[in-house]
Scaffold this motif. Structure first.
Motif, PDB file in Angstrom:
ATOM      1  N   PRO A 315      82.915  37.400  54.706  1.00 21.15           N
ATOM      2  CA  PRO A 315      83.686  36.469  53.864  1.00 21.15           C
ATOM      3  C   PRO A 315      84.313  35.339  54.662  1.00 21.15           C
ATOM      4  O   PRO A 315      84.353  34.193  54.202  1.00 21.15           O
ATOM      5  N   ALA A 316      84.801  35.631  55.866  1.00 21.01           N
ATOM      6  CA  ALA A 316      85.484  34.607  56.673  1.00 21.01           C
ATOM      7  C   ALA A 316      84.539  33.519  57.155  1.00 21.01           C
ATOM      8  O   ALA A 316      84.994  32.440  57.558  1.00 21.01           O
ATOM      9  N   TYR A 317      83.217  33.781  57.107  1.00 16.26           N
ATOM     10  CA  TYR A 317      82.273  32.744  57.537  1.00 16.26           C
ATOM     11  C   TYR A 317      82.388  31.511  56.651  1.00 16.26           C
ATOM     12  O   TYR A 317      82.097  30.384  57.091  1.00 16.26           O
ATOM     13  N   ASN A 318      82.800  31.706  55.408  1.00 19.18           N
ATOM     14  CA  ASN A 318      82.947  30.573  54.488  1.00 19.18           C
ATOM     15  C   ASN A 318      83.968  29.546  54.967  1.00 19.18           C
ATOM     16  O   ASN A 318      83.927  28.388  54.554  1.00 19.18           O
ATOM     17  N   LEU A 319      84.867  29.963  55.856  1.00 24.82           N
ATOM     18  CA  LEU A 319      85.851  29.031  56.387  1.00 24.82           C
ATOM     19  C   LEU A 319      85.207  27.952  57.256  1.00 24.82           C
ATOM     20  O   LEU A 319      85.784  26.879  57.451  1.00 24.82           O
ATOM     21  N   LEU A 320      84.018  28.232  57.787  1.00 24.61           N
ATOM     22  CA  LEU A 320      83.340  27.266  58.654  1.00 24.61           C
ATOM     23  C   LEU A 320      82.615  26.194  57.858  1.00 24.61           C
ATOM     24  O   LEU A 320      82.211  25.161  58.414  1.00 24.61           O
ATOM     25  N   ARG A 321      82.430  26.401  56.562  1.00 23.91           N
ATOM     26  CA  ARG A 321      81.645  25.479  55.764  1.00 23.91           C
ATOM     27  C   ARG A 321      82.488  24.290  55.300  1.00 23.91           C
ATOM     28  O   ARG A 321      83.675  24.399  55.125  1.00 23.91           O
TER      29      ARG A 321
END
Length: 321
Positions: A315-321
């Motif tokens: 879920p935290a990968y979405n912060l990079l987008r």
């Protein structure tokens, strides 16, 4: 006072008129018991209530489902290992495929039996462990070139300074010689920063220049924070040598089989997640250590998500987008 001026004051360690001539090196942060940026007996948080970022990303239903998933997985794991030993023999290829990691004990500090690795996993793990053993050497031409590469990525429109220059403080190094800050992180922490700058340039620039959110008067230094994130990940994943026995480490091996750059990718997520926690807590200078701890806790929870097979599934990968 401009943000650049405030960062310069932070680099010199002048806080409320009190000199702090050095920061705590990453090597001294064993188990993250001490703050990264010094101590202060007089410091008191100004806020009584802290919004936890994990409350946004997780709800009670998901936690309960994850708990029951772990219980079911352990039952399946024990059955699979018994079947592999009895029917196929422990040395066969199919036995290794069917044998899943199982827990020792119970509770949040579970240790896991080291899993059997595929040849690809073993090769990539050994390669990563080899990277972890390389210290930063300021006299090495390759390492000097890597520092210059980081500068060009961070400041493409600025003149490249010498290897010892006051300009390096603008990136968040403690002094005019970045090589003195790598004691705990090693060369891999510089590689992590370069990977971040090249792979997610917008997110990298936003963090470097503190472009997002309501910032504290005393901010964390970007480069030193990056070194400590590398150090934190190595501890969390338990990958210094041998096979990992933590749940996060075992799950990371699955990610590594799908992506050779899994450690570098996880580093980018961890840095962005740390900054999100920083903003959510309205943290400042002396709270960096607590922010690192909460970041690690959330990463461990996300790595435990069963249907995640790569860093990009977190879920935290979405912060990079």
């Amino acid at each position: 006072m401009t943000s650049k001026t405030m960062r310069r004051r932070l680099h010199h360690g002048d806080v409320d008129g009190k000199k702090n001539d050095h920061f705590v090196a990453a090597a001294d942060l064993d188990d993250l018991k001490e703050p990264l940026l010094g101590t202060s007996d007089d410091y008191k948080p100004n806020h009584l209530q802290v919004q936890k970022l994990e409350d946004i990303l997780y709800d009670k239903k998901r936690k309960q489902r994850l708990h029951w998933t772990f219980l079911f997985s352990n039952i399946i794991s024990e059955w699979a290992q018994w079947l592999a030993r009895v029917v196929l023999g422990s040395g066969s290829f199919l036995a290794r495929v069917l044998t899943l990691p199982s827990t020792i004990g119970s509770g949040p500090t579970n240790k896991f039996l080291p899993p059997s690795l595929t040849p690809l996993q073993e090769s990539r793990l050994r390669s990563l462990q080899k990277r972890l053993k390389v210290p930063f050497d300021g006299s090495c031409l390759e390492h000097q070139d890597a520092l210059r590469q980081l500068w060009r990525s961070a400041y493409p429109n600025r003149e490249l300074p010498g290897l010892k220059s006051e300009a390096w403080k603008d990136m968040g190094w403690q002094g005019n010689d970045p090589s003195t800050d790598f004691r705990g992180g090693g060369f891999i922490s510089l590689e992590n920063l370069i990977f971040f700058a090249h792979t997610y340039p917008e997110a990298f620039q936003n963090l470097l220049n503190k472009k997002e959110g309501n910032r504290a008067e005393w901010e964390y230094p970007f480069a030193v924070a990056g070194i400590n994130i590398s150090f934190m990940l190595v501890q969390m994943l338990d990958i210094q040598s041998g096979l990992p026995t933590s749940l996060s480490g075992v799950r990371f091996l699955q990610f590594l089989s799908n992506d050779e750059s899994a450690f570098d990718e996880l580093y980018c997520v961890a840095f962005k997640l740390m900054d999100a926690h920083w903003l959510a807590r309205r943290a400042s200078y002396m709270e960096f250590n607590e922010v690192i701890k909460s970041t690690r806790t959330q990463l461990e929870r996300e790595l435990a998500i069963e249907d995640a097979t790569s860093v990009k599934d977190l879920p935290a990968y979405n912060l990079l987008r």
